[in-house]
Design an enzyme around this catalytic site. Structure first.
Site, mmCIF file in Angstrom:
data_model
loop_
_atom_site.group_PDB
_atom_site.id
_atom_site.type_symbol
_atom_site.label_atom_id
_atom_site.label_comp_id
_atom_site.label_asym_id
_atom_site.label_seq_id
_atom_site.Cartn_x
_atom_site.Cartn_y
_atom_site.Cartn_z
ATOM 1 N N LYS A 116 0.853 -1.191 0.000
ATOM 2 C CA LYS A 116 0.000 0.000 0.000
ATOM 3 C C LYS A 116 0.889 1.241 0.000
ATOM 4 C CE LYS A 116 -4.374 0.736 2.170
ATOM 5 N NZ LYS A 116 -5.145 0.581 3.413
HETATM 6 O O1 G3P Z 1 -9.628 1.809 4.015
HETATM 7 C C1 G3P Z 1 -9.233 3.045 4.531
HETATM 8 C C2 G3P Z 1 -9.714 3.194 5.913
HETATM 9 O O2 G3P Z 1 -8.968 2.435 6.806
HETATM 10 C C3 G3P Z 1 -9.882 4.589 6.353
HETATM 11 O O3 G3P Z 1 -11.110 4.626 6.932
HETATM 12 O O4 G3P Z 1 -12.887 5.480 8.346
HETATM 13 O O5 G3P Z 1 -10.488 6.141 8.781
HETATM 14 O O6 G3P Z 1 -11.712 7.034 6.813
HETATM 15 P P1 G3P Z 1 -11.569 5.891 7.763
#
Ligand code: G3P
Length: 224
Positions: free
Chosen positions: A85
């Protein structure tokens, strides 16, 4: 559309793997730190790998190309099928380009626009991750951005796979599937929410009661 789980929590991955429809895991430094800031990353990643067996994206922490490539080499030495990633920054694209030459799959993360997605694809990314929830957080319509990306991918037959990430609720999963995303990576809580329906629960309760009634009647006949 495939469903991955977006977490570094072992219990959740173990449970999701048994459900039979979760085919990969995505992690990031925040998800790893959330579980345990002192976590042994290599140990945790290998543990996750042994549980899921499918796709596993592991994020680098460097912000320069050389550092990212060094980390990628290390991750691939842990398990060769790793997907690396890489953040959506110019140095990240350089790293993606180099990884593609070596045949190492990359997942470009922190994508918020269509032009970023095109650049990542053209640099050689295997996956492009659009962050839906974080776009919605700033009053941008993530479904529209995702739809544009999916339309362009169809038009040009781009080879990278589109991941709908930063999924916050079951509607995001539906929007991702309707737009034509290849994958949605979903937190455990949202996976479980997406399986729940009050009519399913009510139906099971009614079936169980009727089954108990039948058993009671059978017992009566036997005891007569
Ligand atoms: O897949 C990306 C994720 O881990 C981020 O999610 O909810 O922190 O925006 P969030």
């Amino acid at each position: 559309m495939e469903i991955y789980i977006d977490t570094a929590n072992i219990e959740h991955i173990e449970y999701a793997a048994k459900l039979g429809f979760v085919s990969g895991v995505t992690t990031n430094p925040s998800l790893l730190a959330k579980e345990d800031p002192k976590v042994d990353v290599k140990k945790r990643i290998l543990e996750i790998h042994s549980l899921i067996g499918g796709h596993l994206s592991v994020e680098v922490n460097s912000t320069n190309c050389e550092g990212m490539l060094r980390e990628a080499e290390e991750i691939v030495s842990w398990f060769p099928e790793a997907t690396i990633k890489i953040p959506m920054i110019p140095e990240g694209l350089m790293a993606v380009y180099e990884l593609a030459k070596k045949g190492i799959p990359s997942n470009v993360t922190l994508i918020f626009s269509t032009t970023q997605a095109i650049a990542a694809n053209n640099a050689g990314a295997s996956y492009v991750s659009l962050f839906m929830g974080r776009l919605d957080d700033i009053s941008s319509n993530s479904s529209e951005v995702l739809q544009d990306i999916c339309d362009i991918w169809d038009l040009h037959a781009y080879s990278s796979e589109i991941i709908a990430a930063s999924i916050r609720h079951p509607l995001h999963i539906i929007e991702a599937a309707k737009a034509g995303a290849h994958i949605a990576t979903v937190p455990y809580k949202v996976i479980m929410q997406s399986l729940k329906h009050p009519l399913t629960d009510a139906g099971i309760e009614a079936f169980s009661k009727d089954y108990e009634k039948m058993l009671a009647e059978k017992k009566k006949i036997i005891n007569v």
